[in-house]
Design a protein around this motif. Structure first.
Motif, PDB file in Angstrom:
ATOM      1  N   GLU A  68       0.762  -1.076   0.086  1.00  0.00           N
ATOM      2  CA  GLU A  68      -0.092  -0.093  -0.036  1.00  0.00           C
ATOM      3  C   GLU A  68       0.899   1.267   0.094  1.00  0.00           C
TER       4      GLU A  68
ATOM      5  N   THR B   2     -10.998  -1.164  -4.510  1.00  0.00           N
ATOM      6  CA  THR B   2     -11.793  -1.888  -3.767  1.00  0.00           C
ATOM      7  C   THR B   2     -11.434  -3.433  -3.564  1.00  0.00           C
ATOM      8  N   ASP B   3     -11.140  -3.845  -4.707  1.00  0.00           N
ATOM      9  CA  ASP B   3     -10.495  -5.233  -4.744  1.00  0.00           C
ATOM     10  C   ASP B   3      -9.101  -5.571  -3.800  1.00  0.00           C
TER      11      ASP B   3
ATOM     12  N   TRP C 246      -6.601  -6.514   3.325  1.00  0.00           N
ATOM     13  CA  TRP C 246      -6.871  -6.232   4.934  1.00  0.00           C
ATOM     14  C   TRP C 246      -7.944  -7.280   5.255  1.00  0.00           C
ATOM     15  N   ARG C 247      -8.313  -8.357   4.713  1.00  0.00           N
ATOM     16  CA  ARG C 247      -9.387  -8.991   5.293  1.00  0.00           C
ATOM     17  C   ARG C 247      -8.670  -9.892   6.488  1.00  0.00           C
ATOM     18  N   ARG C 248      -9.310 -10.297   7.423  1.00  0.00           N
ATOM     19  CA  ARG C 248      -8.866 -11.196   8.538  1.00  0.00           C
ATOM     20  C   ARG C 248      -9.673 -12.111   8.903  1.00  0.00           C
TER      21      ARG C 248
ATOM     22  N   ASP D 248      -6.875   4.025  -7.737  1.00  0.00           N
ATOM     23  CA  ASP D 248      -7.366   2.674  -8.431  1.00  0.00           C
ATOM     24  C   ASP D 248      -6.644   2.352  -9.708  1.00  0.00           C
TER      25      ASP D 248
ATOM     26  N   SER E 106      -8.442  -3.498  -1.367  1.00  0.00           N
ATOM     27  CA  SER E 106      -8.562  -3.456   0.032  1.00  0.00           C
ATOM     28  C   SER E 106      -9.055  -4.604   0.526  1.00  0.00           C
ATOM     29  N   SER E 107     -10.007  -5.182  -0.293  1.00  0.00           N
ATOM     30  CA  SER E 107     -10.882  -6.588   0.297  1.00  0.00           C
ATOM     31  C   SER E 107     -10.050  -7.787   0.243  1.00  0.00           C
ATOM     32  N   LYS E 108      -8.881  -7.625  -0.401  1.00  0.00           N
ATOM     33  CA  LYS E 108      -7.836  -8.853  -0.626  1.00  0.00           C
ATOM     34  C   LYS E 108      -6.925  -8.608   0.561  1.00  0.00           C
TER      35      LYS E 108
ATOM     36  N   PHE F 115      -4.604  -5.891  -9.076  1.00  0.00           N
ATOM     37  CA  PHE F 115      -5.753  -5.882  -8.608  1.00  0.00           C
ATOM     38  C   PHE F 115      -6.963  -5.475  -9.462  1.00  0.00           C
TER      39      PHE F 115
ATOM     40  N   CYS G  16      -3.782   0.419  -8.153  1.00  0.00           N
ATOM     41  CA  CYS G  16      -4.064  -0.795  -7.812  1.00  0.00           C
ATOM     42  C   CYS G  16      -4.209  -1.906  -8.928  1.00  0.00           C
TER      43      CYS G  16
END
Length: 106
Positions: A32, A97-98, A104-106, A85, A100-102, A93, A88
């Protein structure tokens, strides 16, 4: 297997799990940071100055968004989000949004 051996193995697995997630988190932060650095290259000098002024005001505790003209503020947000965007997508990616979702997910 004795209970002591099982406890030892569980502790080892928990420690390994924490290390893996810490490394993944560091990788996500580094990725990031790299993307955000490249985003700055997409912004105009005026937009960079505005970002710097806002950053300094926030650090000093004097930031007041109502004193920033709406048009440059909106243009900065639009340009930054579009550049983020794009960077990314360049990183593999589908979108920000993709990312962030990939990442930072836990």
């Amino acid at each position: 297997m004795t209970m002591t051996s099982l406890n030892r193995r569980l502790k080892h697995l928990e420690a390994h799990y924490q290390v893996v997630h810490r490394v993944a988190g560091e990788h996500a932060r580094n990725l990031e940071a790299g993307i955000r650095q490249r985003v700055l290259g997409h912004l105009s000098v005026d937009q960079l100055r505005l970002m710097l002024d806002v950053s300094r005001a926030r650090q000093q505790g004097t930031f007041d968004q109502s004193k920033i003209p709406a048009e440059p503020w909106a243009a900065l947000h639009t340009a930054y989000n579009a550049a983020f965007d794009e960077e990314c997508r360049k990183a593999g990616f589908a979108s920000a949004t993709d990312f962030s979702s990939k990442m930072w997910r836990r």
